[in-house]
Design a protein around this motif. Sequence first.
Motif, mmCIF file in Angstrom:
data_model
loop_
_atom_site.group_PDB
_atom_site.id
_atom_site.type_symbol
_atom_site.label_atom_id
_atom_site.label_comp_id
_atom_site.label_asym_id
_atom_site.label_seq_id
_atom_site.Cartn_x
_atom_site.Cartn_y
_atom_site.Cartn_z
ATOM 1 N N TRP A 198 18.941 22.000 0.388
ATOM 2 C CA TRP A 198 18.195 20.788 0.045
ATOM 3 C C TRP A 198 16.933 21.154 -0.739
ATOM 4 C CZ3 TRP A 198 19.536 15.730 0.887
ATOM 5 C CH2 TRP A 198 20.639 15.522 1.713
ATOM 6 N N LYS A 199 16.603 20.330 -1.714
ATOM 7 C CA LYS A 199 15.372 20.487 -2.514
ATOM 8 C C LYS A 199 14.581 19.205 -2.416
ATOM 9 C CE LYS A 199 16.299 24.478 -4.538
ATOM 10 N NZ LYS A 199 15.539 25.663 -4.254
ATOM 11 N N ALA A 200 13.265 19.323 -2.509
ATOM 12 C CA ALA A 200 12.390 18.149 -2.474
ATOM 13 C C ALA A 200 11.628 18.053 -3.789
ATOM 14 C CB ALA A 200 11.417 18.244 -1.308
ATOM 15 N N ASN A 201 11.330 16.834 -4.204
ATOM 16 C CA ASN A 201 10.652 16.624 -5.478
ATOM 17 C C ASN A 201 9.237 17.185 -5.504
ATOM 18 O OD1 ASN A 201 9.838 14.563 -3.639
ATOM 19 N ND2 ASN A 201 9.161 13.270 -5.317
ATOM 20 N N LYS A 202 8.620 17.432 -4.374
ATOM 21 C CA LYS A 202 7.240 17.908 -4.335
ATOM 22 C C LYS A 202 7.135 19.376 -3.937
ATOM 23 C CE LYS A 202 5.349 13.431 -3.681
ATOM 24 N NZ LYS A 202 4.189 12.709 -3.306
ATOM 25 N N MET A 203 8.242 20.094 -4.017
ATOM 26 C CA MET A 203 8.244 21.496 -3.611
ATOM 27 C C MET A 203 7.801 22.395 -4.759
ATOM 28 S SD MET A 203 11.703 22.014 -1.318
ATOM 29 C CE MET A 203 12.090 23.423 -2.271
ATOM 30 N N ARG A 204 7.128 23.473 -4.398
ATOM 31 C CA ARG A 204 6.839 24.522 -5.370
ATOM 32 C C ARG A 204 8.023 25.477 -5.385
ATOM 33 N NH1 ARG A 204 1.306 24.428 -2.844
ATOM 34 N NH2 ARG A 204 0.148 23.053 -4.223
ATOM 35 N N SER A 205 8.100 26.314 -6.376
ATOM 36 C CA SER A 205 9.264 27.189 -6.544
ATOM 37 C C SER A 205 9.470 28.143 -5.375
ATOM 38 C CB SER A 205 9.154 27.981 -7.845
ATOM 39 O OG SER A 205 7.964 28.769 -7.827
ATOM 40 N N VAL A 254 0.873 -1.169 0.000
ATOM 41 C CA VAL A 254 0.000 0.000 0.000
ATOM 42 C C VAL A 254 0.913 1.221 0.000
ATOM 43 C CG1 VAL A 254 -1.820 1.239 1.238
ATOM 44 C CG2 VAL A 254 -1.739 -1.277 1.309
ATOM 45 N N GLU A 255 1.087 1.818 -1.172
ATOM 46 C CA GLU A 255 1.982 2.976 -1.294
ATOM 47 C C GLU A 255 1.245 4.234 -0.882
ATOM 48 O OE1 GLU A 255 4.499 3.246 -4.680
ATOM 49 O OE2 GLU A 255 4.363 1.092 -5.051
ATOM 50 N N ARG A 256 1.916 5.019 -0.012
ATOM 51 C CA ARG A 256 1.313 6.254 0.459
ATOM 52 C C ARG A 256 1.997 7.473 -0.132
ATOM 53 N NH1 ARG A 256 0.834 3.170 5.868
ATOM 54 N NH2 ARG A 256 3.029 3.664 6.112
ATOM 55 N N ASP A 257 3.337 7.478 -0.167
ATOM 56 C CA ASP A 257 4.034 8.661 -0.656
ATOM 57 C C ASP A 257 5.481 8.312 -0.990
ATOM 58 O OD1 ASP A 257 4.385 11.291 -1.371
ATOM 59 O OD2 ASP A 257 4.294 12.108 0.653
ATOM 60 N N LYS A 258 6.088 9.142 -1.808
ATOM 61 C CA LYS A 258 7.505 9.015 -2.132
ATOM 62 C C LYS A 258 8.092 10.423 -2.149
ATOM 63 C CE LYS A 258 10.727 7.269 -5.619
ATOM 64 N NZ LYS A 258 10.830 6.529 -6.892
ATOM 65 N N LEU A 259 9.036 10.654 -1.258
ATOM 66 C CA LEU A 259 9.666 11.963 -1.143
ATOM 67 C C LEU A 259 11.151 11.821 -1.461
ATOM 68 C CD1 LEU A 259 9.565 14.961 -0.264
ATOM 69 C CD2 LEU A 259 10.020 14.178 2.065
ATOM 70 N N ILE A 260 11.627 12.627 -2.400
ATOM 71 C CA ILE A 260 13.041 12.606 -2.777
ATOM 72 C C ILE A 260 13.650 13.948 -2.406
ATOM 73 C CG2 ILE A 260 14.703 12.328 -4.645
ATOM 74 C CD1 ILE A 260 12.497 10.767 -6.164
#
Length: 195
Positions: free
Chosen positions: A73-80, A59-65
């Motif tokens: 640090w930057k995250a794959n789900k960040m807005r500019s 059961v996949e909930r989320d993936k954060l890179i």
Amino acid sequence: MNFVRIPGQKRVYVCSLDLDISTNFSDWIETDLLQVEKDTIETITILDYSINERTRRVVERDKLILTKNGAEWKANKMRSHQEVNATKMSDLTSSLDELSIVGVRPKPTGLSQSLTQEGGIKISQEALLSLQSKGYYLTREGNLLSNEGELQLETSKGITYVLRFGEILYGSDEAISTASDNASSPASGPGENRY
């Protein structure tokens, strides 16, 4: 009085020694689990999933890179206009740097050979139940996953670590480090450790 012998020789010597040898687990093992320096961590991938223990489906909930670019640090789900919290990242990388082994449990008999053989994993029912009791499951596709997700860590030295989070291990430090049967129920102590 102690008796000693040089390996490979028959002669035995009598000697008087004042030995103070520790039997503590932590005195005999390299406790620094990853041996990673926090400044070398470049990418952290958090796979938030769980295992349906009845169907063994993921059961996949989320993936954060999270990726380090210089000191930021930057995250794959960040807005500019968003930023990763530098204090939280420092805490996370410090925790990974300081991650330590507090106890070791024996693998079920034959598990190592089962996991390395070609032609698919063939695992005994006993080994499968042992893994499941610690929070690890084989999926229908033959992948070994944990019931509380995983964290993947990549360093500037080209090393990738995968940390899978199984069941919480309850018990006192002594019970956990000695693999005591007293370490496993919530009544046996705080649950600060995890398989």
